[in-house]
Design a protein around this motif. Structure first.
Motif, PDB file in Angstrom:
ATOM      1  N   ILE A   1       0.836  -1.203   0.000  1.00  0.00           N
ATOM      2  CA  ILE A   1       0.000   0.000   0.000  1.00  0.00           C
ATOM      3  C   ILE A   1       0.869   1.251   0.000  1.00  0.00           C
ATOM      4  O   ILE A   1       0.628   2.191  -0.773  1.00  0.00           O
ATOM      5  CB  ILE A   1      -0.960  -0.009   1.204  1.00  0.00           C
ATOM      6  CG1 ILE A   1      -2.012  -1.093   1.015  1.00  0.00           C
ATOM      7  CG2 ILE A   1      -1.625   1.354   1.402  1.00  0.00           C
ATOM      8  CD1 ILE A   1      -2.860  -1.350   2.241  1.00  0.00           C
ATOM      9  N   THR A   2       1.889   1.279   0.842  1.00  0.00           N
ATOM     10  CA  THR A   2       2.777   2.446   0.914  1.00  0.00           C
ATOM     11  C   THR A   2       3.489   2.671  -0.406  1.00  0.00           C
ATOM     12  O   THR A   2       3.541   3.805  -0.908  1.00  0.00           O
ATOM     13  CB  THR A   2       3.808   2.245   2.044  1.00  0.00           C
ATOM     14  OG1 THR A   2       3.118   2.017   3.257  1.00  0.00           O
ATOM     15  CG2 THR A   2       4.691   3.453   2.198  1.00  0.00           C
TER      16      THR A   2
ATOM     17  N   CYS B   1       2.825   4.582   6.379  1.00  0.00           N
ATOM     18  CA  CYS B   1       1.484   4.154   6.000  1.00  0.00           C
ATOM     19  C   CYS B   1       0.437   5.011   6.704  1.00  0.00           C
ATOM     20  O   CYS B   1      -0.593   5.333   6.126  1.00  0.00           O
ATOM     21  CB  CYS B   1       1.304   2.685   6.363  1.00  0.00           C
ATOM     22  SG  CYS B   1       0.262   1.805   5.219  1.00  0.00           S
TER      23      CYS B   1
END
Length: 133
Positions: free
Chosen positions: A63-64, A130
């Motif tokens: 995701i990051t 994140c």
């Protein structure tokens, strides 16, 4: 031209399929030999992907990275248009801004790598990144 590139790529693909084996006859190291001995025959590619996506740290990393890469690609794609809209005739400066972004990203990656290596806080920094995004 595209047909030539497609032909070369197809030829190389066929050669790789024919010439390369899944693994060598003799393991290159003792660790690899042990890995071959302990490998379960029912392990499949799909099961390893599922196991990977059950790992929270991997999901946070994906995701990051996705947010970071997506923001960079969007900015670099629209940079020229954004600069020209507000500053007509400044195409050269738009290129310089893009170069500055790329160089700053490369330097930031090196500095971040050195920092994480010395501080040993990789997991903590990944969670913070994140949360920030």
């Amino acid at each position: 031209m595209f047909y030539i590139v497609a032909g070369v790529a197809t030829l190389l693909f066929i050669l790789v399929i024919i010439v390369f084996r899944e693994k060598p006859k003799h393991p290159p190291s003792r660790a690899q030999s042990l890995s071959y001995a302990l490998a379960s025959p029912d392990a499949s590619y799909l099961s390893s992907i599922v196991r990977l996506f059950k790992n929270l740290n991997f999901v946070l990393l994906v995701i990051t990275y996705g947010l970071n890469a997506g923001a960079f690609y969007a900015l670099s794609t629209l940079l020229n248009r954004m600069v020209i809209l507000h500053y007509p005739g400044e195409e050269v400066n738009a290129g310089r801004i893009g170069l500055t972004i790329v160089i700053a990203g490369m330097l930031g990656a090196v500095i971040s790598g050195i920092w994480l290596d010395r501080s040993k806080t990789y997991k903590k920094q990944c969670h913070l990144n994140c949360l920030i995004r």
